[in-house]
Motif scaffolding. Sequence first.
Motif, PDB file in Angstrom:
ATOM      1  N   ARG A  72      36.644  39.222  16.071  1.00 17.68           N
ATOM      2  CA  ARG A  72      35.674  40.034  15.252  1.00 17.68           C
ATOM      3  C   ARG A  72      35.328  41.058  16.120  1.00 17.68           C
ATOM      4  N   SER A  73      34.574  40.614  17.377  1.00 12.64           N
ATOM      5  CA  SER A  73      33.814  41.549  18.049  1.00 12.64           C
ATOM      6  C   SER A  73      34.770  42.620  18.621  1.00 12.64           C
ATOM      7  N   LEU A  74      36.165  42.017  19.184  1.00 16.91           N
ATOM      8  CA  LEU A  74      37.246  42.809  20.027  1.00 16.91           C
ATOM      9  C   LEU A  74      37.832  43.935  18.712  1.00 16.91           C
ATOM     10  N   GLN A  75      37.985  43.369  17.764  1.00 16.36           N
ATOM     11  CA  GLN A  75      38.413  44.092  16.520  1.00 16.36           C
ATOM     12  C   GLN A  75      37.710  45.520  16.333  1.00 16.36           C
ATOM     13  N   ARG A  76      36.443  45.343  16.402  1.00 18.68           N
ATOM     14  CA  ARG A  76      35.350  46.579  16.136  1.00 18.68           C
ATOM     15  C   ARG A  76      35.329  47.466  17.194  1.00 18.68           C
ATOM     16  N   LEU A  77      36.014  47.047  18.321  1.00 20.70           N
ATOM     17  CA  LEU A  77      35.873  47.933  19.746  1.00 20.70           C
ATOM     18  C   LEU A  77      37.350  48.658  19.941  1.00 20.70           C
ATOM     19  N   ARG A  78      38.220  48.335  18.905  1.00 19.94           N
ATOM     20  CA  ARG A  78      39.635  49.006  19.300  1.00 19.94           C
ATOM     21  C   ARG A  78      39.717  50.412  19.143  1.00 19.94           C
ATOM     22  N   GLY A  79      40.235  51.243  19.968  1.00 14.69           N
ATOM     23  CA  GLY A  79      40.290  52.589  20.121  1.00 14.69           C
ATOM     24  C   GLY A  79      40.735  53.111  21.282  1.00 14.69           C
ATOM     25  N   ASN A  80      41.186  54.452  21.318  1.00 16.72           N
ATOM     26  CA  ASN A  80      41.379  55.101  22.653  1.00 16.72           C
ATOM     27  C   ASN A  80      40.213  55.758  23.266  1.00 16.72           C
ATOM     28  N   TRP A  81      39.588  54.925  24.180  1.00 15.85           N
ATOM     29  CA  TRP A  81      38.329  55.406  24.755  1.00 15.85           C
ATOM     30  C   TRP A  81      38.548  55.463  26.554  1.00 15.85           C
ATOM     31  N   ASN A  82      38.257  56.586  27.024  1.00 18.57           N
ATOM     32  CA  ASN A  82      38.361  56.742  28.570  1.00 18.57           C
ATOM     33  C   ASN A  82      37.038  56.300  29.071  1.00 18.57           C
ATOM     34  N   VAL A  83      37.143  55.258  29.868  1.00 19.07           N
ATOM     35  CA  VAL A  83      35.756  54.845  30.545  1.00 19.07           C
ATOM     36  C   VAL A  83      35.996  54.813  32.175  1.00 19.07           C
ATOM     37  N   LEU A  84      35.121  55.250  32.805  1.00 17.39           N
ATOM     38  CA  LEU A  84      34.804  54.931  34.340  1.00 17.39           C
ATOM     39  C   LEU A  84      33.763  53.832  34.582  1.00 17.39           C
ATOM     40  N   TRP A  85      34.571  52.896  35.348  1.00 12.42           N
ATOM     41  CA  TRP A  85      33.845  51.516  35.648  1.00 12.42           C
ATOM     42  C   TRP A  85      33.618  51.791  37.206  1.00 12.42           C
ATOM     43  N   VAL A  86      32.158  51.767  37.534  1.00 13.45           N
ATOM     44  CA  VAL A  86      32.064  51.650  39.047  1.00 13.45           C
ATOM     45  C   VAL A  86      31.495  50.344  39.147  1.00 13.45           C
ATOM     46  N   ASP A  87      32.178  49.882  40.395  1.00 10.25           N
ATOM     47  CA  ASP A  87      31.812  48.462  40.741  1.00 10.25           C
ATOM     48  C   ASP A  87      32.555  48.111  42.203  1.00 10.25           C
ATOM     49  N   ASP A  88      31.527  47.697  43.193  1.00 15.47           N
ATOM     50  CA  ASP A  88      32.172  47.610  44.440  1.00 15.47           C
ATOM     51  C   ASP A  88      32.928  46.149  44.462  1.00 15.47           C
ATOM     52  N   HIS A  89      33.044  45.357  43.408  1.00 16.46           N
ATOM     53  CA  HIS A  89      33.628  44.319  43.440  1.00 16.46           C
ATOM     54  C   HIS A  89      34.696  44.132  42.072  1.00 16.46           C
ATOM     55  N   PRO A  90      35.754  45.078  41.898  1.00 19.42           N
ATOM     56  CA  PRO A  90      36.246  45.153  40.666  1.00 19.42           C
ATOM     57  C   PRO A  90      36.948  43.781  39.964  1.00 19.42           C
ATOM     58  N   GLU A  91      37.255  42.953  41.236  1.00 22.71           N
ATOM     59  CA  GLU A  91      37.775  41.740  40.687  1.00 22.71           C
ATOM     60  C   GLU A  91      36.825  40.513  39.918  1.00 22.71           C
ATOM     61  N   TRP A  92      35.500  41.128  40.110  1.00 19.74           N
ATOM     62  CA  TRP A  92      34.729  40.332  39.239  1.00 19.74           C
ATOM     63  C   TRP A  92      34.480  40.754  37.890  1.00 19.74           C
ATOM     64  N   VAL A  93      35.362  41.955  37.638  1.00 23.89           N
ATOM     65  CA  VAL A  93      35.224  42.097  36.224  1.00 23.89           C
ATOM     66  C   VAL A  93      36.544  42.562  35.717  1.00 23.89           C
ATOM     67  N   ARG A  94      37.457  41.745  36.397  1.00 20.97           N
ATOM     68  CA  ARG A  94      38.886  42.098  35.767  1.00 20.97           C
ATOM     69  C   ARG A  94      39.329  41.701  34.663  1.00 20.97           C
ATOM     70  N   ASN A  95      38.732  40.643  34.122  1.00 21.76           N
ATOM     71  CA  ASN A  95      39.034  39.886  32.859  1.00 21.76           C
ATOM     72  C   ASN A  95      38.333  40.965  31.729  1.00 21.76           C
ATOM     73  N   GLU A  96      37.374  41.223  31.922  1.00 22.14           N
ATOM     74  CA  GLU A  96      36.505  42.172  31.077  1.00 22.14           C
ATOM     75  C   GLU A  96      37.340  43.361  30.776  1.00 22.14           C
ATOM     76  N   MET A  97      37.900  44.194  32.077  1.00 20.86           N
ATOM     77  CA  MET A  97      38.634  45.155  32.011  1.00 20.86           C
ATOM     78  C   MET A  97      39.819  45.189  31.337  1.00 20.86           C
ATOM     79  N   GLU A  98      40.688  44.072  31.564  1.00 19.94           N
ATOM     80  CA  GLU A  98      41.870  43.518  31.019  1.00 19.94           C
ATOM     81  C   GLU A  98      41.877  43.343  29.323  1.00 19.94           C
ATOM     82  N   ALA A  99      40.649  42.588  28.916  1.00 19.81           N
ATOM     83  CA  ALA A  99      40.349  42.286  27.695  1.00 19.81           C
ATOM     84  C   ALA A  99      40.336  43.804  26.866  1.00 19.81           C
ATOM     85  N   LEU A 100      39.536  44.774  27.441  1.00 21.12           N
ATOM     86  CA  LEU A 100      39.243  46.202  26.740  1.00 21.12           C
ATOM     87  C   LEU A 100      40.629  46.819  26.933  1.00 21.12           C
ATOM     88  N   SER A 101      41.635  46.730  27.932  1.00 20.39           N
ATOM     89  CA  SER A 101      42.678  47.579  28.103  1.00 20.39           C
ATOM     90  C   SER A 101      43.516  47.179  27.037  1.00 20.39           C
TER      91      SER A 101
END
Length: 200
Positions: free
Chosen positions: A77-106
């Motif tokens: 339900r939460s993900l359904q509400r977020l669907r859309g074409n959004w451009n996001v800049l993610w700044v993190d020195d360890h992108p591997e730590w947020v890979r799952n979140e990024m892939e879920a939103l992608s």
Amino acid sequence: MERIGNFLASGIRDTLVESAFSAVLTVLLILIAAALFGRWPNRVSVAGMNLEFATRKTVEAYSARSQSPPSRQTLTRSLQRLRGNWNVLWVDDHPEWVRNEMEALSAIGFDFRMARNNQVATEILETHFFHLIISDIGRSNGPSGLETEDIAFDHAGRVPIIFYVGQSIGPKTPRGNAVVTSPKALFDQIQQALSSYDAV
């Protein structure tokens, strides 16, 4: 009568064979894509598979943070509400730590650019438009992520910023931007931040 029965049985059999063939072909195409790109594609949309993929990746994100996820129904339900074409800049020195979140939103339409430090973030912001910036705070490779607020203000105006961290320093930064530690809190803040675009 027997001839009619054989004809119907033959038709049903042919239909089942066609359906099975289509399903096998779809799976084969996904496997080929995975082999070519070295990972499962996150934008495949076959009967809602993208949402299912996003939910699975969100569960993995909770696990990586040693947190218990809410029910799959709540996540979907939460993900359904977020669907859309959004451009996001993610700044993190360890992108591997947020890979799952990024892939879920992608998987539900988000398009990300990644920066490992503030300097790269500045260079990207000079040439690209973003609906949202997500950043960590603690950095092992340079200045604090809190400087992202100044960089964003200088190069992107009032673009919303969310700080996604391992350990909270409080609910907000001194400038009033949200600081969150769980995928649910991140998704809630993303929804709140992007709702301002719907109002325009």
